[in-house]
Structures are given as C-alpha cells and as structure tokens.
Design a protein around this motif. Structure first.
Motif, PDB file in Angstrom:
ATOM      1  N   LYS A   1       0.574  -0.862  -0.533  1.00  0.00           N
ATOM      2  CA  LYS A   1      -0.173  -0.110   0.196  1.00  0.00           C
ATOM      3  C   LYS A   1       0.549   1.248   0.205  1.00  0.00           C
ATOM      4  N   GLN A   2       0.361   1.909  -0.802  1.00  0.00           N
ATOM      5  CA  GLN A   2       0.922   3.624  -0.998  1.00  0.00           C
ATOM      6  C   GLN A   2       0.164   4.924  -0.490  1.00  0.00           C
ATOM      7  N   HIS A   3       0.569   5.665  -0.032  1.00  0.00           N
ATOM      8  CA  HIS A   3       0.125   6.561   0.299  1.00  0.00           C
ATOM      9  C   HIS A   3       1.200   7.933   0.620  1.00  0.00           C
ATOM     10  N   THR A   4       0.617   9.035   0.265  1.00  0.00           N
ATOM     11  CA  THR A   4       1.461  10.308   0.005  1.00  0.00           C
ATOM     12  C   THR A   4       1.177  11.426   1.427  1.00  0.00           C
ATOM     13  N   ARG A   5       2.425  12.203   1.951  1.00  0.00           N
ATOM     14  CA  ARG A   5       1.397  12.428   2.612  1.00  0.00           C
ATOM     15  C   ARG A   5       1.919  14.762   2.429  1.00  0.00           C
ATOM     16  N   TYR A   6       0.631  15.501   3.333  1.00  0.00           N
ATOM     17  CA  TYR A   6       1.624  16.414   2.901  1.00  0.00           C
ATOM     18  C   TYR A   6       0.446  17.622   3.567  1.00  0.00           C
ATOM     19  N   GLY A   7       0.975  18.746   4.196  1.00  0.00           N
ATOM     20  CA  GLY A   7       0.700  19.651   5.442  1.00  0.00           C
ATOM     21  C   GLY A   7       1.366  20.189   5.172  1.00  0.00           C
ATOM     22  N   THR A   8       1.264  21.560   6.309  1.00  0.00           N
ATOM     23  CA  THR A   8       1.979  22.636   6.707  1.00  0.00           C
ATOM     24  C   THR A   8       2.419  21.784   8.543  1.00  0.00           C
ATOM     25  N   LYS A   9       2.485  22.534   9.518  1.00  0.00           N
ATOM     26  CA  LYS A   9       3.860  21.856  10.295  1.00  0.00           C
ATOM     27  C   LYS A   9       2.301  22.060  11.605  1.00  0.00           C
ATOM     28  N   ASP A  10       1.274  22.252  11.504  1.00  0.00           N
ATOM     29  CA  ASP A  10      -0.020  22.202  12.260  1.00  0.00           C
ATOM     30  C   ASP A  10      -0.771  20.674  12.016  1.00  0.00           C
ATOM     31  N   PHE A  11      -1.356  20.789  10.862  1.00  0.00           N
ATOM     32  CA  PHE A  11      -2.106  19.826  10.043  1.00  0.00           C
ATOM     33  C   PHE A  11      -1.120  18.317   9.591  1.00  0.00           C
ATOM     34  N   THR A  12      -0.624  17.248   9.107  1.00  0.00           N
ATOM     35  CA  THR A  12      -0.628  16.364   8.281  1.00  0.00           C
ATOM     36  C   THR A  12      -1.817  15.414   7.706  1.00  0.00           C
ATOM     37  N   PHE A  13      -2.094  15.580   6.256  1.00  0.00           N
ATOM     38  CA  PHE A  13      -2.899  14.928   5.314  1.00  0.00           C
ATOM     39  C   PHE A  13      -2.575  13.689   4.977  1.00  0.00           C
ATOM     40  N   GLU A  14      -3.091  12.748   5.533  1.00  0.00           N
ATOM     41  CA  GLU A  14      -2.838  11.472   4.715  1.00  0.00           C
ATOM     42  C   GLU A  14      -3.525  10.656   3.624  1.00  0.00           C
ATOM     43  N   THR A  15      -2.913  10.289   1.838  1.00  0.00           N
ATOM     44  CA  THR A  15      -4.731  10.404   1.425  1.00  0.00           C
ATOM     45  C   THR A  15      -4.788   8.590   1.307  1.00  0.00           C
ATOM     46  N   ASP A  16      -4.374   8.046   2.131  1.00  0.00           N
ATOM     47  CA  ASP A  16      -4.626   6.459   2.391  1.00  0.00           C
ATOM     48  C   ASP A  16      -5.554   6.240   3.900  1.00  0.00           C
ATOM     49  N   MET A  17      -6.131   7.347   4.185  1.00  0.00           N
ATOM     50  CA  MET A  17      -6.644   7.261   6.141  1.00  0.00           C
ATOM     51  C   MET A  17      -8.528   6.013   5.665  1.00  0.00           C
ATOM     52  N   GLY A  18      -8.777   6.226   4.479  1.00  0.00           N
ATOM     53  CA  GLY A  18     -10.143   5.284   4.391  1.00  0.00           C
ATOM     54  C   GLY A  18     -10.860   6.345   4.140  1.00  0.00           C
ATOM     55  N   PHE A  19     -12.019   7.458   5.298  1.00  0.00           N
ATOM     56  CA  PHE A  19     -12.362   7.880   4.602  1.00  0.00           C
ATOM     57  C   PHE A  19     -13.071   8.556   3.713  1.00  0.00           C
ATOM     58  N   GLU A  20     -11.594   8.771   2.870  1.00  0.00           N
ATOM     59  CA  GLU A  20     -11.864   9.892   1.444  1.00  0.00           C
ATOM     60  C   GLU A  20     -12.045   8.895   0.279  1.00  0.00           C
ATOM     61  N   THR A  21     -11.474   7.556   0.057  1.00  0.00           N
ATOM     62  CA  THR A  21     -11.415   6.671  -0.441  1.00  0.00           C
ATOM     63  C   THR A  21     -14.022   6.476  -0.378  1.00  0.00           C
ATOM     64  N   LYS A  22     -14.140   5.966   0.842  1.00  0.00           N
ATOM     65  CA  LYS A  22     -15.327   6.028   0.455  1.00  0.00           C
ATOM     66  C   LYS A  22     -16.326   7.012   0.063  1.00  0.00           C
ATOM     67  N   LEU A  23     -15.878   8.019   0.513  1.00  0.00           N
ATOM     68  CA  LEU A  23     -16.605   9.157   0.413  1.00  0.00           C
ATOM     69  C   LEU A  23     -16.529   9.888  -1.348  1.00  0.00           C
ATOM     70  N   MET A  24     -15.458   9.569  -1.483  1.00  0.00           N
ATOM     71  CA  MET A  24     -15.191   9.865  -3.254  1.00  0.00           C
ATOM     72  C   MET A  24     -16.143   8.844  -4.253  1.00  0.00           C
ATOM     73  N   GLN A  25     -16.226   7.812  -4.231  1.00  0.00           N
ATOM     74  CA  GLN A  25     -16.174   6.280  -4.228  1.00  0.00           C
ATOM     75  C   GLN A  25     -17.896   6.630  -4.567  1.00  0.00           C
ATOM     76  N   SER A  26     -18.815   7.363  -3.457  1.00  0.00           N
ATOM     77  CA  SER A  26     -20.360   7.568  -3.064  1.00  0.00           C
ATOM     78  C   SER A  26     -21.220   8.293  -4.472  1.00  0.00           C
ATOM     79  N   GLY A  27     -22.370   7.715  -3.998  1.00  0.00           N
ATOM     80  CA  GLY A  27     -23.099   8.215  -5.197  1.00  0.00           C
ATOM     81  C   GLY A  27     -23.187   9.757  -4.878  1.00  0.00           C
ATOM     82  N   ALA A  28     -23.102  10.319  -3.515  1.00  0.00           N
ATOM     83  CA  ALA A  28     -23.339  11.727  -3.568  1.00  0.00           C
ATOM     84  C   ALA A  28     -22.467  12.521  -4.166  1.00  0.00           C
ATOM     85  N   VAL A  29     -21.299  12.520  -4.146  1.00  0.00           N
ATOM     86  CA  VAL A  29     -20.050  13.268  -5.189  1.00  0.00           C
ATOM     87  C   VAL A  29     -20.609  12.041  -6.679  1.00  0.00           C
TER      88      VAL A  29
END
Length: 129
Positions: free
Chosen positions: A8-36
């Motif tokens: 499994k590959q993922h990327t991390r980016y962010g600022t000094k106070d916040f780091t976002f990881e693209t492989d957290m799980g809920f983003e994938t489920k959200l982006m595949q949803s019917g609402a999106v």
C-alpha cells in the motif's frame, strides 16, 4: 536506481500544524459515494449547458445534426477511486467545426476567420481561484 516499494502506497502533505494522509480510508469511501457522483454530474452538466449556450449557431439549412450545439455532451466516469466529469465536444467525426470556430481558421480562398473562443470563455468563468 531504487526498486519501487511494494504494498500500500500513500502520500503525506500539509503544514507544520496539520498533516494529511491520502490513505486514511474515509476519503476513498466518500469519493466513491453516489453523492459525490451526483455533484460531479451536476457540475459537468452545468458546464456543458454553459458551453451549449455559448456555442455559435451555424447555417444548418438541411439538418442540425452536425451543429456544435447538438454535439456537446457531459459524461461522468469512475477513474481509480474517484468520479471524474468530462465535457465532450463533437464526438461525431463528421462535425469537425467546433475547434475551427474556437481557434479560427483560413478558408480555401486564404481569408483568415478569427476565433470566437467560446469554450475558453466558459472555462474561465467556471474556474475556481
């Protein structure tokens, strides 16, 4: 040359106070949803509607099948783990004049016809800054 990592590959980016990881799980489920998918389809449809409204009318005496306005269509498809909206201009290969109207052209007599840039103007209106 380094060998590529396996698994499994993922990327991390962010600022000094916040780091976002693209492989957290809920983003994938959200982006595949019917609402999106519905939101992407609505935005692609709005953009296609704006392009159809801005498209020039042609002198179609016998048929309107090859006009620019009837050959602009929105599509939504799943690419990877997210929905992507497209606006297709003239998938009909017999109607080749949309980009000529957009960018301009020279007729067989050598006269230059200026472009109307109707697609570019719609894209500039829809951009987010």
């Amino acid at each position: 040359m380094a060998t590529p990592k396996r698994g499994k590959q993922h990327t991390r980016y962010g600022t000094k106070d916040f780091t976002f990881e693209t492989d957290m799980g809920f983003e994938t489920k959200l982006m595949q949803s019917g609402a999106v998918r519905a939101v992407v389809a609505a935005k692609a449809g709005e953009m296609a509607g704006s392009m159809i409204k801005a498209a020039p009318r042609g002198p179609h005496v016998t048929t309107d099948a090859y006009s620019i306005k009837t050959n602009i269509h929105p599509y939504v498809e799943q690419v990877g783990h997210e929905w992507v909206g497209y606006v297709v201009v003239e998938e009909n290969d017999r109607a080749r004049h949309a980009m000529l109207q957009e960018r301009g052209y020279r007729d067989p007599a050598g006269r230059r016809h200026a472009g109307r840039f109707y697609l570019r103007s719609v894209l500039q209106k829809e951009r987010v800054e």
